[in-house]
Motif scaffolding. Structure first.
Motif, PDB file in Angstrom:
ATOM      1  N   ILE A  88       0.843  -1.200   0.000  1.00  0.00           N
ATOM      2  CA  ILE A  88       0.000   0.000   0.000  1.00  0.00           C
ATOM      3  C   ILE A  88       0.877   1.249   0.000  1.00  0.00           C
ATOM      4  N   PHE A  89       1.877   1.230   0.867  1.00  0.00           N
ATOM      5  CA  PHE A  89       2.716   2.408   1.009  1.00  0.00           C
ATOM      6  C   PHE A  89       3.652   2.589  -0.190  1.00  0.00           C
ATOM      7  N   ILE A  90       4.030   1.498  -0.846  1.00  0.00           N
ATOM      8  CA  ILE A  90       4.770   1.634  -2.105  1.00  0.00           C
ATOM      9  C   ILE A  90       3.901   2.371  -3.127  1.00  0.00           C
ATOM     10  N   ASN A  91       2.645   1.972  -3.220  1.00  0.00           N
ATOM     11  CA  ASN A  91       1.727   2.621  -4.161  1.00  0.00           C
ATOM     12  C   ASN A  91       1.473   4.074  -3.788  1.00  0.00           C
ATOM     13  N   LEU A  92       1.358   4.341  -2.480  1.00  0.00           N
ATOM     14  CA  LEU A  92       1.194   5.727  -2.042  1.00  0.00           C
ATOM     15  C   LEU A  92       2.425   6.542  -2.418  1.00  0.00           C
ATOM     16  N   GLY A  93       3.609   5.950  -2.233  1.00  0.00           N
ATOM     17  CA  GLY A  93       4.839   6.636  -2.610  1.00  0.00           C
ATOM     18  C   GLY A  93       4.909   6.905  -4.097  1.00  0.00           C
ATOM     19  N   ILE A  94       4.493   5.923  -4.919  1.00  0.00           N
ATOM     20  CA  ILE A  94       4.472   6.118  -6.376  1.00  0.00           C
ATOM     21  C   ILE A  94       3.561   7.283  -6.746  1.00  0.00           C
ATOM     22  N   LEU A  95       2.383   7.315  -6.136  1.00  0.00           N
ATOM     23  CA  LEU A  95       1.440   8.408  -6.404  1.00  0.00           C
ATOM     24  C   LEU A  95       2.041   9.753  -6.009  1.00  0.00           C
ATOM     25  N   LEU A  96       2.674   9.817  -4.838  1.00  0.00           N
ATOM     26  CA  LEU A  96       3.305  11.064  -4.403  1.00  0.00           C
ATOM     27  C   LEU A  96       4.430  11.465  -5.361  1.00  0.00           C
ATOM     28  N   GLY A  97       5.160  10.470  -5.874  1.00  0.00           N
ATOM     29  CA  GLY A  97       6.208  10.761  -6.847  1.00  0.00           C
ATOM     30  C   GLY A  97       5.644  11.356  -8.122  1.00  0.00           C
ATOM     31  N   TYR A  98       4.539  10.790  -8.612  1.00  0.00           N
ATOM     32  CA  TYR A  98       3.898  11.321  -9.814  1.00  0.00           C
ATOM     33  C   TYR A  98       3.398  12.756  -9.582  1.00  0.00           C
ATOM     34  N   VAL A  99       2.782  12.965  -8.421  1.00  0.00           N
ATOM     35  CA  VAL A  99       2.272  14.305  -8.109  1.00  0.00           C
ATOM     36  C   VAL A  99       3.428  15.301  -7.997  1.00  0.00           C
ATOM     37  N   SER A 100       4.527  14.871  -7.385  1.00  0.00           N
ATOM     38  CA  SER A 100       5.717  15.727  -7.270  1.00  0.00           C
ATOM     39  C   SER A 100       6.252  16.098  -8.651  1.00  0.00           C
ATOM     40  N   ASN A 101       6.294  15.123  -9.556  1.00  0.00           N
ATOM     41  CA  ASN A 101       6.742  15.399 -10.924  1.00  0.00           C
ATOM     42  C   ASN A 101       5.899  16.503 -11.562  1.00  0.00           C
ATOM     43  N   TYR A 102       4.595  16.350 -11.448  1.00  0.00           N
ATOM     44  CA  TYR A 102       3.671  17.309 -12.063  1.00  0.00           C
ATOM     45  C   TYR A 102       3.780  18.678 -11.397  1.00  0.00           C
ATOM     46  N   ALA A 103       3.914  18.680 -10.050  1.00  0.00           N
ATOM     47  CA  ALA A 103       3.924  19.945  -9.307  1.00  0.00           C
ATOM     48  C   ALA A 103       5.174  20.769  -9.578  1.00  0.00           C
ATOM     49  N   PHE A 104       6.332  20.096  -9.717  1.00  0.00           N
ATOM     50  CA  PHE A 104       7.592  20.832  -9.865  1.00  0.00           C
ATOM     51  C   PHE A 104       8.106  20.894 -11.305  1.00  0.00           C
ATOM     52  N   SER A 105       7.319  20.375 -12.249  1.00  0.00           N
ATOM     53  CA  SER A 105       7.785  20.350 -13.643  1.00  0.00           C
ATOM     54  C   SER A 105       7.921  21.745 -14.232  1.00  0.00           C
ATOM     55  N   GLY A 106       7.261  22.725 -13.633  1.00  0.00           N
ATOM     56  CA  GLY A 106       7.327  24.086 -14.149  1.00  0.00           C
ATOM     57  C   GLY A 106       8.605  24.816 -13.804  1.00  0.00           C
ATOM     58  N   LEU A 107       9.403  24.297 -12.869  1.00  0.00           N
ATOM     59  CA  LEU A 107      10.677  24.921 -12.511  1.00  0.00           C
ATOM     60  C   LEU A 107      11.699  24.687 -13.627  1.00  0.00           C
ATOM     61  N   SER A 108      12.833  25.353 -13.519  1.00  0.00           N
ATOM     62  CA  SER A 108      13.862  25.194 -14.543  1.00  0.00           C
ATOM     63  C   SER A 108      14.427  23.780 -14.505  1.00  0.00           C
ATOM     64  N   PRO A 109      14.857  23.233 -15.649  1.00  0.00           N
ATOM     65  CA  PRO A 109      15.375  21.854 -15.697  1.00  0.00           C
ATOM     66  C   PRO A 109      16.568  21.613 -14.782  1.00  0.00           C
ATOM     67  N   HIS A 110      17.307  22.671 -14.424  1.00  0.00           N
ATOM     68  CA  HIS A 110      18.458  22.491 -13.530  1.00  0.00           C
ATOM     69  C   HIS A 110      18.012  22.315 -12.077  1.00  0.00           C
ATOM     70  N   ILE A 111      16.815  22.805 -11.746  1.00  0.00           N
ATOM     71  CA  ILE A 111      16.344  22.786 -10.355  1.00  0.00           C
ATOM     72  C   ILE A 111      15.265  21.736 -10.113  1.00  0.00           C
ATOM     73  N   ASN A 112      14.329  21.570 -11.075  1.00  0.00           N
ATOM     74  CA  ASN A 112      13.110  20.802 -10.773  1.00  0.00           C
ATOM     75  C   ASN A 112      13.391  19.353 -10.383  1.00  0.00           C
ATOM     76  N   TRP A 113      14.302  18.680 -11.091  1.00  0.00           N
ATOM     77  CA  TRP A 113      14.536  17.266 -10.765  1.00  0.00           C
ATOM     78  C   TRP A 113      15.233  17.114  -9.420  1.00  0.00           C
ATOM     79  N   ARG A 114      16.003  18.121  -9.015  1.00  0.00           N
ATOM     80  CA  ARG A 114      16.655  18.068  -7.706  1.00  0.00           C
ATOM     81  C   ARG A 114      15.628  18.204  -6.581  1.00  0.00           C
ATOM     82  N   VAL A 115      14.658  19.105  -6.788  1.00  0.00           N
ATOM     83  CA  VAL A 115      13.590  19.263  -5.799  1.00  0.00           C
ATOM     84  C   VAL A 115      12.753  17.985  -5.726  1.00  0.00           C
ATOM     85  N   MET A 116      12.457  17.418  -6.895  1.00  0.00           N
ATOM     86  CA  MET A 116      11.672  16.178  -6.935  1.00  0.00           C
ATOM     87  C   MET A 116      12.351  15.079  -6.113  1.00  0.00           C
ATOM     88  N   LEU A 117      13.642  14.868  -6.299  1.00  0.00           N
ATOM     89  CA  LEU A 117      14.362  13.827  -5.571  1.00  0.00           C
ATOM     90  C   LEU A 117      14.546  14.200  -4.101  1.00  0.00           C
TER      91      LEU A 117
END
Length: 513
Positions: free
Chosen positions: A176-205
């Motif tokens: 369950i928690f793996i799936n919750l983590g996957i969902l949070l990861g997807y939401v994080s991708n969408y939420a921070f995708s608007g930042l610059s490519p040098h910053i957004n993936w670092r914030v996501m991780l």
């Protein structure tokens, strides 16, 4: 207590004959009910906290599917480097899984989970600050080791503290928690995708570091496994834990005696590490059947392509015709929601209808969706109909995965092995899962380039069809049986007896769903 006639219409009424005795019985029943509810809540809290490491794994899987798009742009990595970066975590995690069995037997299940969290968080911090591909890989290496420890130990711990009647549901919590983590990861991708490519993936991780706070709190809440305490001859401590987690206080001593017998304390015999691995490498017929079932279900869970679907869902949707990073990441959020919702359905059903019928529904449904996805990508790509069907097939695949083989895989591997072998055997199963996941993740792009993305999913569909036969032949029903009873079921050369459900029995389950 006596019964007396009322005289008005023959209505009966009760007359108290022994009020003290009755009040005493009522008080006992009320106390037992309170204890029952209290123990269930306690085990629930323990299962939730023990599953927090699984959020880290799920988040990493989900967030990397989107972060890799921007890492590729920022660090200018090649397609081969992309495959290695995505898949190496699963390969490296086998080191953690192999070491996890021995570590958990040495320092305990609880502190092994703590160690896993520390190692993973160190890796996540290094990845978020990485200036180049080499440093990124160092962080990925540490994160993989931490995940290897975590995915191996959480189901074992939960199975060992849970009451028999609810063990399947509680042991499914890591999934369950793996799936919750996957969902949070997807939401994080969408939420921070608007930042610059040098910053957004670092914030996501970097966001993946946050669960460490809750894991630290968990160490002050959860107890050590009573079965591990018995293995260390700390019987009084084990009894105290069982009194907190057992539904019926009168059964604690009986359960403790069963655990002592399983641990070999009756004959004053303790298995050394070499003896355990010797038994696993040269198994008896009963242990061989356990290994085939446990390691086989772990491998089938991954070789049917679930990690390819999750890691490379943007690639799949791009091949179907979706254009633009924001639209691609938005489509993955739908996949994450579907995966999370259906894992909750599995929790409600696993201890009611059993493991095996859910596995039938899961493997048959996955085979159908994977075949449908292959057809869609091969024949209907780059059109609105193809896009809709692709999203439907991907969501259907993760739904069937989450309702069956996803959580039940971990439940079975934590249930079927005897106490003396449980940690190491579960570690072997986790190794099989991680290696299979790594091979799929590290080869998906290359194979897709050779036989197309649609052709790759035809291969996954064929493997999924084989998993149906494996479930039918090799997987027993363990619902409602104690861990010690399951061990005897395999040792008696009749692992399927008393619980096997044939394919026809799944019709009833499909109707109820």
């Amino acid at each position: 207590m006596g019964i007396q006639e009322n005289g008005n219409g023959g209505v009966l009424k009760y007359k108290r004959m022994d009020s003290d005795g009755m009040e005493e019985d009522v008080a006992v029943l009320c106390e037992e009910k309170r204890n029952d509810m209290s123990s269930r809540k306690y085990v629930l809290v323990c299962a939730i906290f023990a599953s927090l490491n699984s959020v880290l794994l799920g988040y990493d899987v989900g967030v990397m599917s989107g972060a890799i798009i921007f890492i590729q742009q920022d660090l200018n990595i090649t397609e081969v480097q992309e495959e290695v970066l995505v898949g190496i975590l699963s390969i490296v995690s086998l080191l953690g899984s192999l070491a996890g069995g021995r570590t958990s037997d040495a320092i305990g299940r609880k502190w092994t989970m703590a160690f896993a969290a520390i190692v993973f968080q160190s890796g996540a911090l290094i990845m978020s600050l990485a200036p180049d591909f080499k440093v990124l890989m160092i962080g990925r290496f540490l994160a993989g080791i931490g995940i290897g420890f975590g995915v191996m130990i959480a189901p074992v711990y939960i199975a060992e503290i849970s009451p028999t009647v609810a063990r399947g549901s509680f042991t499914s919590f890591p999934e369950i928690f793996i799936n919750l983590g996957i969902l949070l990861g997807y939401v994080s991708n969408y939420a921070f995708s608007g930042l610059s490519p040098h910053i957004n993936w670092r914030v996501m991780l970097g966001v993946g570091i946050l669960p460490s706070v809750f894991i630290g709190i968990a160490l002050f809440v959860i107890p050590e496994s009573p079965r591990w305490l018995v293995m260390k001859n700390r019987i009084d401590e084990a009894r105290l834990v069982l009194l907190k987690t057992n539904e019926n206080a009168n059964e604690v001593e009986e359960r403790l005696a069963e655990i002592q017998l399983a641990a070999g304390h009756v004959n004053a015999e303790k298995y050394e590490e070499k003896a355990v691995w010797r038994e696993l490498l040269n198994p008896s017929p009963g242990v061989r059947r356990m290994l085939i079932t446990g390691c086989g279900i772990q491998c089938f869970q991954q070789v049917t392509g679930i990690d390819a679907t999750v890691y490379y869902s943007p690639t799949i949707f791009k091949d179907a015709g979706i254009k633009g990073n924001t639209q691609l990441l938005a489509a993955t959020v739908a996949v994450g929601f579907t995966k999370t919702i259906f894992i909750l359905i599995a929790i409600l059903l696993i201890d009611k209808v059993g493991r095996k019928p859910l596995l039938y529904v899961s493997t048959i449904g996955m085979t159908t969706c994977l075949f449908g996805l292959g057809l869609t990508l091969s024949l209907l790509g780059n059109g609105s109909v193809g896009i809709k069907l692709a999203i439907l097939c991907v969501c259907g695949n993760v739904a069937f995965f989450s309702v069956g083989i996803g959580p039940i895989c971990w439940v079975l591997t934590s249930e079927i092995f005897p106490l003396r072998l449980r940690a190491q055997a579960s570690a072997l199963g986790a190794v099989g899962s991680r290696v299979s996941s790594g091979v799929v993740a590290m080869s998906f792009l290359s194979v897709s380039r050779m036989i197309t993305v649609g052709g790759t999913f035809f291969v996954f569909a064929a493997i999924s069809a084989l998993s149906v036969a494996f479930v039918h032949k090799c997987v027993p029903e363990t619902k409602g049986k104690s861990l010690e009873e399951i061990e005897m079921m395999f040792q008696n050369d009749r692992p399927q007896q008393g619980g096997e459900l044939e394919l026809e029995d799944v019709k009833h389950l499909m109707q109820t769903q």
